[in-house]
Design a protein around this motif. Structure first.
Motif, PDB file in Angstrom:
ATOM      1  N   ILE A 123     -12.791 -48.803 -12.986  1.00 42.66           N
ATOM      2  CA  ILE A 123     -14.137 -49.246 -12.574  1.00 42.66           C
ATOM      3  C   ILE A 123     -15.194 -48.692 -13.532  1.00 42.66           C
ATOM      4  O   ILE A 123     -16.144 -49.386 -13.912  1.00 42.66           O
ATOM      5  N   ASN A 177     -10.964 -52.655  -5.061  1.00 43.47           N
ATOM      6  CA  ASN A 177     -11.337 -53.423  -6.244  1.00 43.47           C
ATOM      7  C   ASN A 177     -10.108 -54.035  -6.917  1.00 43.47           C
ATOM      8  O   ASN A 177      -9.012 -53.485  -6.847  1.00 43.47           O
ATOM      9  N   GLN A 231      -7.321 -52.589 -14.735  1.00 45.18           N
ATOM     10  CA  GLN A 231      -6.853 -51.721 -13.644  1.00 45.18           C
ATOM     11  C   GLN A 231      -5.453 -51.217 -13.981  1.00 45.18           C
ATOM     12  O   GLN A 231      -4.550 -52.000 -14.309  1.00 45.18           O
ATOM     13  N   VAL A 249     -14.104 -56.309  -9.437  1.00 45.85           N
ATOM     14  CA  VAL A 249     -14.766 -55.139 -10.021  1.00 45.85           C
ATOM     15  C   VAL A 249     -16.133 -55.499 -10.616  1.00 45.85           C
ATOM     16  O   VAL A 249     -17.062 -54.674 -10.597  1.00 45.85           O
ATOM     17  N   HIS A 273     -18.624 -55.194  -7.942  1.00 42.45           N
ATOM     18  CA  HIS A 273     -18.867 -53.790  -7.599  1.00 42.45           C
ATOM     19  C   HIS A 273     -19.805 -53.141  -8.616  1.00 42.45           C
ATOM     20  O   HIS A 273     -20.809 -52.524  -8.246  1.00 42.45           O
TER      21      HIS A 273
END
Ligand SMILES: NC(=O)c1ccc[n+]([C@@H]2O[C@H](COP(=O)([O-])OP(=O)(O)OC[C@H]3O[C@@H](n4cnc5c(N)ncnc54)[C@H](O)[C@@H]3O)[C@@H](O)[C@H]2O)c1
Length: 344
Positions: free
Chosen positions: A12, A182, A187, A221, A224
């Motif tokens: 993130i 997320n 990732q 993400v 976010h």
């Protein structure tokens, strides 16, 4: 604004850095990251060639390193953490050190340096099962009691409350966000969706805990990090001492996610493999996002249908990134990916 981003080489954090550099070109970013197994400079734009971005490799538990990194910064966005629930169930030591002691070290340094805004990235895991005080299942509210069910969640809850206390006790302008699960590019593939994508692509089983009905609210993400940057650029007086849930109202079970990935990749459902349930497994995480919507006017805009296709494409196209992670031969990751167990 000059921003210290801890954990900026993680999933993130690196998406946040990229967003700031494009959406807020006048801002400067200093990334402080220890580069644990989850940190990767390849997640960031090329550092030497990117104006407004600098990188320090260091531990947030080290007060000297933190004070040096903070020099000239106006704000801290604190992502750095040990983040995998399964790893915390095996050994919680690093979770307590980084997530609790590391957050304390940063809060103390922020206090000394008179930092203008401290954004603490908490998680909806701190709530435990999403339910009312009477135990009726419903999305968690910012005012709900924290009932973390794993050592990871408990360490995040400890840091979340510590951060709040620095606002209450010392007036440090702290804002806390509690986001749901997320997914998206960069990732680390021990986490559910990239693990499903890689195993589906490479012909291995997709492991499903228990009955597969545990549900989470899945947010892309990019949504976010957009919310975080938006909060960070509010006048501190408007958001200091506040806690905001962030979510996308996209509740889906583990089994649904596995079936969706297999369907998009045109693979057989036979790759589904039920495995023993996780200890202390939270049945439902979901957050009520009324506060951020009404108080700040922010809401997510990427649907799961759109976001998961985009994410699968990213993992299909970025094979060099995946191979570089596999080359590090992390034992935990290899076991999670079930590497070596090929299905026909
Ligand atoms: N992934 C999610 O779904 C999710 C949801 C809500 C909140 N969060 C929170 O967001 C933050 C980032 O999560 P993520 O998924 O990007 O994590 P990640 O595991 O991908 O990245 C964590 C980063 O922190 C760095 N780090 C770890 N220990 C450090 C230390 N002692 N000093 C300096 N750097 C250190 C790692 O090298 C890595 O770059 C975490 O605080 C997590 O609790 C995550």
């Amino acid at each position: 604004m000059r921003i210290l981003v801890t954990g900026g080489a993680g999933f993130i954090g690196s998406n946040f850095v990229r967003h700031i550099l494009t959406a807020y070109p006048d801002d400067g970013v200093v990334v402080l990251d220890k580069l644990t197994y989850a940190g990767n400079v390849a997640n960031l734009p090329p550092i030497a060639a990117t104006p407004h971005l600098s990188f320090i490799q260091g531990d947030i538990c080290d007060a000297e390193v933190v004070e040096h990194a903070l020099t000239g910064c106006d704000a801290i966005v604190h992502f750095a953490a040990e983040t995998h629930v399964d790893r915390s169930l095996l050994n919680a030591q690093d979770f307590i050190a980084t997530n609790v002691q590391g957050t304390y070290t940063l809060l103390e340094a922020a206090r000394k340096k008179d930092i203008q805004h401290f954004l603490y990235i908490s998680t909806d895991e701190v709530y435990g099962n999403a339910c009312s005080p009477e135990g009726v299942s419903r999305p968690s509210l910012e005012t709900d009691t924290l009932r973390p069910l794993s050592p990871y969640a408990a360490s995040k809850a400890g840091a979340d409350m510590l951060a709040f206390s620095y606002w209450a006790s010392y007036g440090l302008p702290v804002t806390i966000t509690r986001c749901s699960n997320n997914y998206g590019p960069y990732q680390y593939p021990e986490k559910q969706l990239p693990l499903f994508i890689m195993n589906a692509l490479e012909g291995r089983p997709l492991p499903i805990y228990g009955d597969g009905q545990h549900s989470r609210d899945w947010i892309h993400v990019c949504d976010h990090v957009e919310a975080l940057a938006f909060i960070l650029h509010q006048p501190a007086i408007r958001v200091a001492g506040e806690i905001f849930n962030i979510g996308a109202q996209e509740e889906r079970s583990t089994l649904q996610n596995a079936l969706t990935v297999l369907k998009i990749l045109e693979k057989s459902d036979e790759q589904i493999s039920f495995v023993q349930d996780r200890l202390g497994h939270v049945r439902r995480h979901a957050v009520d996002t009324t506060r951020i919507r009404l108080q700040l006017g922010w809401q997510s805009h990427i649907s799961f249908t759109e976001g998961i296709r985009q994410t699968i494409n990213w993992y299909q196209e970025n094979t060099a990134w995946i191979e570089s992670i596999k080359e590090k031969r992390n034992d935990f990751l290899n076991t999670a990916l079930n590497l070596g167990v090929q299905r026909q």
